[in-house]
Design a protein around this motif. Structure first.
Motif: not given
Length: 273
Positions: A157-163, A141-150, A206-215
């Motif tokens: 390349i922005y991190p994403r979770d196919i699940r 629940l709630g905002p999720e921190p950004k994971r490190q991309g590459s 991705w860089d324009n937001f404080l929290f993860s967009l992969d939600v």
């Protein structure tokens, strides 16, 4: 020059390099390719692993020399080197995309196509796994921190979770969020309606937001027609879809710490994105 059509890319089936590499060049007309390359002095290459990964594994720039006309385009690329090692020896089982300097937008489009095709297969397999084992991923629940991309050279390349995409698709009951009545077909992998997950706020923001967009709040479920429309349609055709999706998701996005306006969302879509 319309780069968004595959028929405007030349595909070489040649395997003379012995490394099982495929070569795509834009524009398809080789004379036009060389003319643009000569005018701008460079050819930009992207390398994508065909079997182990779909993300670009390398970016390289070739300076167009005086004697390039002695070779075909694919021969010219094969004979070029990175740190004095021929490309044909350095890369194996690879798709090589080549465009003259100034046509880099064409590279981004083709990369999206390859990445999307590969990711779709993985998402379908994850959906099948979740159904078989009754084990969806529980998103916190709630905002999720950004994971490190590459970063691969200039390409992020922005991190994403196919699940998460698989979760979103299951929660949407395998129906398009624009309309439950859109025609769908059955997936041969899941035996469910085939639909696709789409990040409403594109991950390149991705860089324009404080929290993860992969939600999951940022993953909308669409039929193939609506998905392609969002990526390749005219702005006036895209806006009604965005309006509907924005109203559905703005509170869920806010709960994840993602704040944006309708005008911001619209600015991420269309020919000027």
């Amino acid at each position: 020059m319309p780069y968004r059509k595959e028929e405007n890319w030349c595909f070489s089936y040649q395997r003379k390099d012995g490394q099982n590499n495929d070569y795509y060049i834009f524009p398809k007309d080789k004379q036009a390719f060389w003319k643009l390359a000569e005018e701008n002095g460079e050819i930009h290459l992207r390398f994508i692993g065909k079997y182990e990964q779909a993300v670009p594994c390398y970016q390289h720039i070739i300076t167009v020399g005086k004697n390039h006309k002695n070779y075909t385009v694919s021969n010219f690329i094969r004979r070029s080197t990175i740190k004095n090692i021929r490309l044909s020896k350095l890369f194996k089982d690879t798709i090589i995309l080549a465009v003259p300097k100034g046509s880099e937008e064409a590279l981004e489009y083709r990369l999206f196509d390859f990445n999307h095709q590969h990711e779709t297969i993985l998402v379908e397999k994850e959906i099948k796994r979740q159904i078989q084992f009754h084990s969806p991923v529980q998103e916190p629940l709630g905002p999720e921190p950004k994971r490190q991309g590459s970063s691969v050279s200039a390409h992020a390349i922005y991190p994403r979770d196919i699940r998460k995409k698989a979760n979103a698709i299951r929660k949407a009951n395998f129906l398009c969020e624009i309309s439950n009545n859109h025609p769908l077909f059955k997936s041969c992998t899941t035996n469910q309606n085939y639909v696709e997950g789409h990040h409403l706020i594109p991950l390149k923001q991705w860089d324009n937001f404080l929290f993860s967009l992969d939600v999951e709040a940022n993953i909308v479920v669409l039929c193939p027609h609506c998905h392609r429309l969002l990526h390749h349609g005219k702005k006036e055709d895209i806006r009604p879809l965005l309006d509907l999706l924005f109203q559905k998701r703005k509170q869920a996005l806010a709960d994840k710490g993602i704040q944006l306006t309708w005008e911001q969302l619209c600015s991420y879509y269309g020919p000027n994105e």
